[in-house]
Write a protein that holds these residues in place. Structure first.
Motif, PDB file in Angstrom:
ATOM      1  N   ILE A 197    -114.655 -67.705 -33.263  1.00 18.75           N
ATOM      2  CA  ILE A 197    -113.964 -68.994 -33.244  1.00 18.75           C
ATOM      3  C   ILE A 197    -114.444 -69.841 -32.069  1.00 18.75           C
ATOM      4  O   ILE A 197    -114.603 -71.049 -32.173  1.00 18.75           O
ATOM      5  N   SER A 198    -114.693 -69.215 -30.934  1.00 19.09           N
ATOM      6  CA  SER A 198    -115.122 -69.913 -29.725  1.00 19.09           C
ATOM      7  C   SER A 198    -116.305 -69.155 -29.119  1.00 19.09           C
ATOM      8  O   SER A 198    -116.474 -67.964 -29.360  1.00 19.09           O
TER       9      SER A 198
ATOM     10  N   THR B 314    -115.128 -85.189 -28.612  1.00 13.67           N
ATOM     11  CA  THR B 314    -114.853 -84.990 -30.042  1.00 13.67           C
ATOM     12  C   THR B 314    -115.363 -83.603 -30.408  1.00 13.67           C
ATOM     13  O   THR B 314    -116.557 -83.328 -30.272  1.00 13.67           O
ATOM     14  N   VAL B 315    -114.447 -82.747 -30.822  1.00 14.89           N
ATOM     15  CA  VAL B 315    -114.819 -81.342 -31.036  1.00 14.89           C
ATOM     16  C   VAL B 315    -114.208 -80.822 -32.332  1.00 14.89           C
ATOM     17  O   VAL B 315    -113.313 -81.440 -32.911  1.00 14.89           O
ATOM     18  N   ASP B 316    -114.741 -79.686 -32.719  1.00 14.07           N
ATOM     19  CA  ASP B 316    -114.126 -78.942 -33.811  1.00 14.07           C
ATOM     20  C   ASP B 316    -113.106 -77.992 -33.198  1.00 14.07           C
ATOM     21  O   ASP B 316    -113.234 -77.624 -32.030  1.00 14.07           O
ATOM     22  N   PRO B 317    -112.123 -77.569 -33.990  1.00 15.66           N
ATOM     23  CA  PRO B 317    -111.214 -76.540 -33.455  1.00 15.66           C
ATOM     24  C   PRO B 317    -112.020 -75.294 -33.079  1.00 15.66           C
ATOM     25  O   PRO B 317    -112.861 -74.838 -33.852  1.00 15.66           O
ATOM     26  N   GLY B 318    -111.812 -74.805 -31.890  1.00 16.88           N
ATOM     27  CA  GLY B 318    -112.553 -73.630 -31.425  1.00 16.88           C
ATOM     28  C   GLY B 318    -113.736 -73.968 -30.565  1.00 16.88           C
ATOM     29  O   GLY B 318    -114.222 -73.124 -29.825  1.00 16.88           O
ATOM     30  N   ALA B 374    -113.985 -73.898 -19.011  1.00 20.56           N
ATOM     31  CA  ALA B 374    -114.088 -74.087 -20.466  1.00 20.56           C
ATOM     32  C   ALA B 374    -112.685 -74.014 -21.060  1.00 20.56           C
ATOM     33  O   ALA B 374    -111.941 -73.071 -20.773  1.00 20.56           O
ATOM     34  N   ILE B 375    -112.352 -75.019 -21.831  1.00 16.52           N
ATOM     35  CA  ILE B 375    -111.058 -74.997 -22.525  1.00 16.52           C
ATOM     36  C   ILE B 375    -111.326 -75.195 -24.022  1.00 16.52           C
ATOM     37  O   ILE B 375    -112.316 -75.821 -24.397  1.00 16.52           O
ATOM     38  N   VAL B 376    -110.475 -74.634 -24.814  1.00 12.33           N
ATOM     39  CA  VAL B 376    -110.673 -74.683 -26.269  1.00 12.33           C
ATOM     40  C   VAL B 376    -109.409 -75.225 -26.918  1.00 12.33           C
ATOM     41  O   VAL B 376    -108.313 -74.727 -26.654  1.00 12.33           O
ATOM     42  N   ALA B 377    -109.612 -76.263 -27.725  1.00 13.21           N
ATOM     43  CA  ALA B 377    -108.483 -76.826 -28.459  1.00 13.21           C
ATOM     44  C   ALA B 377    -108.281 -75.992 -29.715  1.00 13.21           C
ATOM     45  O   ALA B 377    -109.180 -75.861 -30.538  1.00 13.21           O
ATOM     46  N   GLY B 378    -107.102 -75.430 -29.840  1.00  7.89           N
ATOM     47  CA  GLY B 378    -106.865 -74.523 -30.965  1.00  7.89           C
ATOM     48  C   GLY B 378    -106.335 -75.225 -32.203  1.00  7.89           C
ATOM     49  O   GLY B 378    -106.226 -74.601 -33.246  1.00  7.89           O
ATOM     50  N   SER B 379    -106.025 -76.502 -32.079  1.00  2.32           N
ATOM     51  CA  SER B 379    -105.425 -77.178 -33.227  1.00  2.32           C
ATOM     52  C   SER B 379    -105.959 -78.602 -33.305  1.00  2.32           C
ATOM     53  O   SER B 379    -106.196 -79.247 -32.281  1.00  2.32           O
ATOM     54  N   GLU B 380    -106.098 -79.087 -34.524  1.00  2.00           N
ATOM     55  CA  GLU B 380    -106.602 -80.447 -34.692  1.00  2.00           C
ATOM     56  C   GLU B 380    -105.528 -81.498 -34.400  1.00  2.00           C
ATOM     57  O   GLU B 380    -105.796 -82.690 -34.396  1.00  2.00           O
ATOM     58  N   GLU B 381    -104.309 -81.022 -34.138  1.00  2.00           N
ATOM     59  CA  GLU B 381    -103.239 -81.968 -33.812  1.00  2.00           C
ATOM     60  C   GLU B 381    -103.276 -82.392 -32.350  1.00  2.00           C
ATOM     61  O   GLU B 381    -102.580 -83.328 -31.951  1.00  2.00           O
ATOM     62  N   LEU B 382    -104.072 -81.710 -31.553  1.00  2.00           N
ATOM     63  CA  LEU B 382    -104.142 -82.057 -30.131  1.00  2.00           C
ATOM     64  C   LEU B 382    -104.902 -83.373 -29.980  1.00  2.00           C
ATOM     65  O   LEU B 382    -105.956 -83.567 -30.584  1.00  2.00           O
ATOM     66  N   THR B 383    -104.362 -84.247 -29.159  1.00  2.00           N
ATOM     67  CA  THR B 383    -104.992 -85.564 -29.009  1.00  2.00           C
ATOM     68  C   THR B 383    -105.442 -85.838 -27.576  1.00  2.00           C
ATOM     69  O   THR B 383    -106.133 -86.827 -27.336  1.00  2.00           O
ATOM     70  N   ALA B 384    -105.032 -84.999 -26.630  1.00  2.00           N
ATOM     71  CA  ALA B 384    -105.414 -85.279 -25.235  1.00  2.00           C
ATOM     72  C   ALA B 384    -105.413 -83.989 -24.430  1.00  2.00           C
ATOM     73  O   ALA B 384    -104.677 -83.034 -24.741  1.00  2.00           O
ATOM     74  N   ILE B 385    -106.258 -83.993 -23.416  1.00  2.00           N
ATOM     75  CA  ILE B 385    -106.270 -82.869 -22.467  1.00  2.00           C
ATOM     76  C   ILE B 385    -105.119 -83.104 -21.482  1.00  2.00           C
ATOM     77  O   ILE B 385    -104.987 -84.206 -20.931  1.00  2.00           O
ATOM     78  N   PRO B 386    -104.293 -82.090 -21.244  1.00  2.00           N
ATOM     79  CA  PRO B 386    -103.141 -82.314 -20.365  1.00  2.00           C
ATOM     80  C   PRO B 386    -103.571 -82.702 -18.942  1.00  2.00           C
ATOM     81  O   PRO B 386    -104.697 -82.442 -18.515  1.00  2.00           O
ATOM     82  N   THR B 387    -102.632 -83.274 -18.229  1.00  2.00           N
ATOM     83  CA  THR B 387    -102.858 -83.690 -16.843  1.00  2.00           C
ATOM     84  C   THR B 387    -103.062 -82.467 -15.946  1.00  2.00           C
ATOM     85  O   THR B 387    -102.384 -81.456 -16.093  1.00  2.00           O
ATOM     86  N   ILE B 388    -104.018 -82.584 -15.046  1.00  2.00           N
ATOM     87  CA  ILE B 388    -104.292 -81.506 -14.077  1.00  2.00           C
ATOM     88  C   ILE B 388    -103.733 -81.957 -12.727  1.00  2.00           C
ATOM     89  O   ILE B 388    -103.915 -83.117 -12.334  1.00  2.00           O
ATOM     90  N   SER B 389    -103.067 -81.039 -12.018  1.00  2.00           N
ATOM     91  CA  SER B 389    -102.525 -81.410 -10.701  1.00  2.00           C
ATOM     92  C   SER B 389    -103.118 -80.534  -9.614  1.00  2.00           C
ATOM     93  O   SER B 389    -103.528 -79.392  -9.866  1.00  2.00           O
ATOM     94  N   ILE B 408    -106.776 -87.020 -20.636  1.00  2.00           N
ATOM     95  CA  ILE B 408    -108.036 -87.431 -21.268  1.00  2.00           C
ATOM     96  C   ILE B 408    -107.890 -87.337 -22.790  1.00  2.00           C
ATOM     97  O   ILE B 408    -107.675 -86.247 -23.320  1.00  2.00           O
ATOM     98  N   PRO B 409    -108.006 -88.489 -23.484  1.00  2.00           N
ATOM     99  CA  PRO B 409    -107.872 -88.415 -24.950  1.00  2.00           C
ATOM    100  C   PRO B 409    -109.063 -87.707 -25.594  1.00  2.00           C
ATOM    101  O   PRO B 409    -110.208 -87.910 -25.170  1.00  2.00           O
ATOM    102  N   ILE B 410    -108.796 -86.896 -26.561  1.00  2.00           N
ATOM    103  CA  ILE B 410    -109.862 -86.201 -27.294  1.00  2.00           C
ATOM    104  C   ILE B 410    -109.585 -86.302 -28.796  1.00  2.00           C
ATOM    105  O   ILE B 410    -108.475 -86.662 -29.207  1.00  2.00           O
ATOM    106  N   THR B 411    -110.604 -85.987 -29.562  1.00  2.00           N
ATOM    107  CA  THR B 411    -110.447 -85.945 -31.017  1.00  2.00           C
ATOM    108  C   THR B 411    -110.873 -84.564 -31.492  1.00  2.00           C
ATOM    109  O   THR B 411    -111.988 -84.128 -31.193  1.00  2.00           O
TER     110      THR B 411
END
Lengths: 262, 606
Positions: A197-198, B314-318, B374-389, B408-411
């Motif tokens: 998957i990744s 703009t990424v695919d899930p995974g 490296a971060i991986v978006a697991g769902s296509e419903e995600l629209t943005a990378i969360p805020t980092i503090s 950061i908005p993503i697709t």
């Protein structure tokens, strides 16, 4: 030519000829050794000899074909498919190469995915054949134009001829573009390859992919490559799990551990 | 001639030998002189005693015994002088004078016996001083170590300091170590081998200055007494006299290797160990305040900025996204940890890599530390990378601060990597076949000829011959097309020219018929002319052209239509237009007028 120049030149020519001749003899010897090992059923030995030939002399359809046969009989399905495809690149339409590849695929259950009639029609020709067809059309048109100076053709005939050739050209271009998209595939050479998957070793698997299957590399991430297979499945594969048909030879030069312990 | 030349050469050589080796006895009075190179020198230094004996090539010298002083021979040399043709020579005996303790000394008269005479030198007085401590007080120290003062600081705070080592320019010093920190509770990053080098004048002395810029970081609260040490050697040249090639007493006594330059070059120097110690400084570490400490504070102290970027967007899930978290500014980068990625069910994050790039100033505590995760978006419903503090303690303002990145908005493309269908099982694996004793694949036989080799596998459409042939074909096609066009155009021009000529001839004939007052013949000929030229113009057979065809194509008031109609009436109506002598509808003037109109219309058509 003075005598002082003649002698060194003659010696150089003799040495150069002898050098080339020796290299050829060495390649022929290695090739013959490979054939002998193949005949004895020593497929690993044959593979080693054929690889040595390719490493030293470059690509040859016959050597790649023999290498593919050796891999096929040694059980290395992925590498066998890879070398059959490489041999076909050099000699498109060779019946032995195409026949053995089809036989191997059939034997190992590597059936191509079902396609529609349009796709099957487009698959009647290969990319090299489409390329040659596309090349022949401007040449034919040029010939017709040349004949037009000598023989007067009716307007209708000329129009028909030009329309037909343009149609053929469009067909050849469409076929070439379609095949070009899939022209440089990679072959899965690892026995237990899994689509991930990744692109991380610990990532979840999206399923197994059979050795010898064609995959089409897309993008890269570190030591992983996103690929899609013939059925459209996509996933990440370690770079050691596949080899490109047009990649650098020999793919077997990698660490055997990397190639699935082969 | 040759013999005479040889004789001259031998004579010159013999004269030189005599000049060099012949004793100068009896050529003058015998005298002796003594001289010291320095009348005052330190314990680490030394002086040179020279005894010059004039008028004798050999002399016996009795050196005196002096308590605390050691005289050691450094050889002898010969000096020859020619004045007004008179040759005089002197022998110089050289001794090195070294002292074992400081004090006032006197070299008593030295007894010299030469050519039967006994002579005595004058007494020589000199002073031996103590060696000045290299690193202790005094205005003219040979070397010293200094460090900038510090004050109150927080644990983890990187405090910039400068360590300066001074060495007098007129002394040679060899370093054995970098300055080392002596003390507890404070750490210092490794110093660079290449400190900044300058020159500085202090108390009228020129010093060579080595300057290290570094930081001190307190690791535990308390008052810490610190100092720095540096090991070095002071190199003192040991003077030497090498005997001449011919044993002294000759021309070659002044060997070039007696130059002091070679003393150091050849390593002929004495080392004296120096340990430089800096003044002690107090580094006071006060504890960080507990009040207001953020939950994600991980010990960073300083002044920082945060910048977060991601790639691709703009990424695919995974598919992984590289998250680049850059923290820049001044502070303790060494132990800085990556800001945590927020816990979110749709995201999976992997351990980051870190890379620190120091600022060009080289102070060691300012720069930029980049964490790549490296971060991986697991769902296509995600629209943005969360805020980092990122939280840190600002020692200037004495408060905790937290920096937040923008979201950061993503697709995430729909589809992506889905669960696969079950893979087809291979029917016959070689192992299975071998186990079952079945024959392996019935492959077509191998090739016995290796065939031609090629360096790489390139498809046709990328090979040079293919591209060249393709380009050539296209070029030929284009050239032939142009040739056809030209040919067609030239042929059209020829035809037009021919038609124009033909029209001119026919119009002349029509004019002649009009002049002769033959209206029927005129009209018949005019019809034929109209039919021929309009037929060609419209692409119709001239003989088949009818009045109806012309009426469809020509305007109703066209004179050609009237002329053609009249001609048809003559041809098919049986009437005659011969008007005789008097004026009538088809008289001579009318025919001339028709002829002009016909010319105008048909020429316009051309």
């Amino acid at each position: 030519m003075s005598r002082s120049l003649f002698l060194p030149l003659a010696i150089f020519c003799v040495l150069a000829t002898a050098g080339f001749g020796r290299a050829d003899v060495e390649i022929d010897h290695l090739f013959a050794e490979g054939n002998a090992a193949y005949s004895r059923g020593d497929y690993p030995g044959a593979i080693a000899h054929y690889e040595a030939v390719t490493t030293r002399a470059g690509y040859s359809a016959a050597v790649l074909y023999n290498l593919a046969n050796s891999h096929a009989l040694a059980g290395n399905t992925g590498l066998a498919v890879l070398h059959y495809l490489q041999a076909l690149r050099l000699r498109p339409g060779d019946p032995d190469i195409a026949g053995n590849l089809a036989l191997l695929r059939s034997d190992r259950g590597l059936f191509p995915p079902k396609t529609g009639p349009a796709a099957r029609a487009m698959d009647l020709l290969t990319l090299p054949q489409y390329s040659l067809l596309a090349l022949s059309i401007p040449a034919l048109l040029a010939l017709a134009a040349l004949l037009g100076f000598r023989y007067r053709l009716s307007r209708r005939l000329r129009l028909g001829l030009v329309s037909l050739t343009l149609l053929l050209f469009a067909f050849a271009l469409t076929g070439a573009v379609r095949h070009y998209r899939l022209f440089d595939p990679a072959v899965v050479v690892q026995a237990d390859a899994r689509l991930l998957i990744s692109p991380f070793p610990a990532a979840a698997s999206a399923g197994t992919i059979q050795e010898g299957r064609l995959v089409y590399p897309e993008k890269r991430y570190n030591d992983f490559q996103l690929v899609s297979d013939e059925t459209g499945r996509r996933g990440w594969l370690p770079k050691t799990a596949f080899a490109r048909v047009q990649g650098t030879f020999p793919p077997m030069a990698r660490d055997p551990e990397d190639a699935g312990g082969r | 001639m040759k013999r005479r030349l040889l004789l001259c050469q031998y004579t010159v050589i013999a004269a030189f030998i005599v000049l060099i080796f012949a004793p100068a006895e009896g050529r003058g009075e015998i005298s002796v002189e003594a001289a010291l190179s320095h009348l005052s020198f330190s314990l680490a230094g030394r002086a040179e005693l020279s005894l010059t004996v004039h008028g004798a090539s050999q002399a016996d010298i009795e050196l005196p015994e002096i308590d605390g002083i050691q005289l050691s021979s450094r050889g002898q040399s010969r000096q020859i002088a020619v004045r007004n043709g008179e040759v005089s020579s002197a022998v110089v005996h050289t001794y090195q004078v070294e002292a074992s303790r400081p004090g006032e000394y006197t070299i008593p008269p030295i007894k010299v016996s030469a050519a039967g005479d006994t002579l005595r030198t004058v007494p020589l007085h000199f002073t031996v001083t103590k060696d000045a401590p290299a690193h202790l007080g005094g205005d003219n120290q040979i070397a010293m170590l200094e460090v900038t003062a510090t004050g109150d600081h927080y644990p983890g705070e990187a405090v910039p300091i400068e360590i300066k080592a001074y060495f007098r320019r007129d002394h040679r010093v060899e370093l054995h170590s970098l300055p080392s920190l002596q003390g507890d509770g404070v750490i210092m990053p490794p110093l660079r081998d290449t400190p900044r080098q300058e020159e500085e004048v202090r108390n009228g002395q020129r010093y060579h200055l080595l300057n290290w810029k570094t930081t001190l970081t307190g690791v535990k609260a308390g008052r810490h007494q610190l100092f720095f040490q540096l090991d070095a050697s002071l190199l003192t040249p040991r003077s030497r006299r090498s005997p001449g090639a011919l044993g002294g007493g000759g021309l070659f006594d002044s060997s070039p290797f007696n130059d002091p330059f070679f003393d150091s070059f050849l390593g002929n120097s004495q080392r004296q160990r120096l340990q430089l110690t800096s003044p002690t400084i107090t580094f006071n570490v006060i504890p960080l305040p507990d009040a207001g400490q953020p939950a994600d504070f991980s010990g960073s102290v300083g002044d920082f900025q945060l910048q977060v970027t991601a790639q691709p967007l703009t990424v695919d899930p995974g598919e992984p996204i590289s998250l680049r978290i850059a923290i820049s500014g001044q502070g303790n980068f060494e132990g800085m940890e990556a800001p945590a990625f927020p816990d979110h069910p749709g995201w999976k994050s992997y351990p980051p890599t870190a890379e620190f790039s120091a600022s060009p100033e080289g102070d060691g505590f300012s720069g930029e530390k980049v964490f790549t995760r490296a971060i991986v978006a697991g769902s296509e419903e995600l629209t943005a990378i969360p805020t980092i503090s990122f939280s840190y303690f600002d020692p200037r303002e004495r408060v905790y601060k937290t920096l937040f990145s923008d979201s950061i908005p993503i697709t995430v493309r729909p589809g992506g990597l889905t669960a696969p269908p079950p893979p087809p099982l291979p029917r016959n694996t070689p192992a299975k076949l071998q186990e079952e004793g079945e024959p392996l694949l019935d492959l077509a036989p191998i090739r016995l000829e290796s065939g031609p080799f090629t360096a790489e596998i390139i498809p046709y459409f990328l090979q040079t011959w293919y591209l060249a042939t393709f380009a050539l074909s296209l070029f030929a096609l284009l050239a032939l097309f142009v040739a056809h066009l030209l040919r067609h155009r030239l042929a059209g021009l020829g035809r037009r020219r021919q038609r124009r000529r033909q029209l001119a001839t026919e119009l002349e004939q029509l004019a002649a018929l009009g002049d002769n007052d033959h209206p029927d013949n005129f009209l018949t000929a005019a019809k034929a002319t109209i039919a021929r030229h309009l037929g060609e113009h419209y692409g119709l057979e001239p003989a088949a052209l009818t009045l109806a065809d012309l009426e469809q194509r020509l305007p109703a008031n066209s004179p050609l239509l009237a002329l053609f109609s009249a001609a048809e009436e003559v041809a098919y109506g049986g009437g005659s237009r011969s008007g005789g002598n008097g004026p009538g509808p088809w008289d001579r003037a009318k025919l001339a007028s028709c002829c002009r109109e016909l010319r105008q219309e048909l020429e316009a058509l051309q």
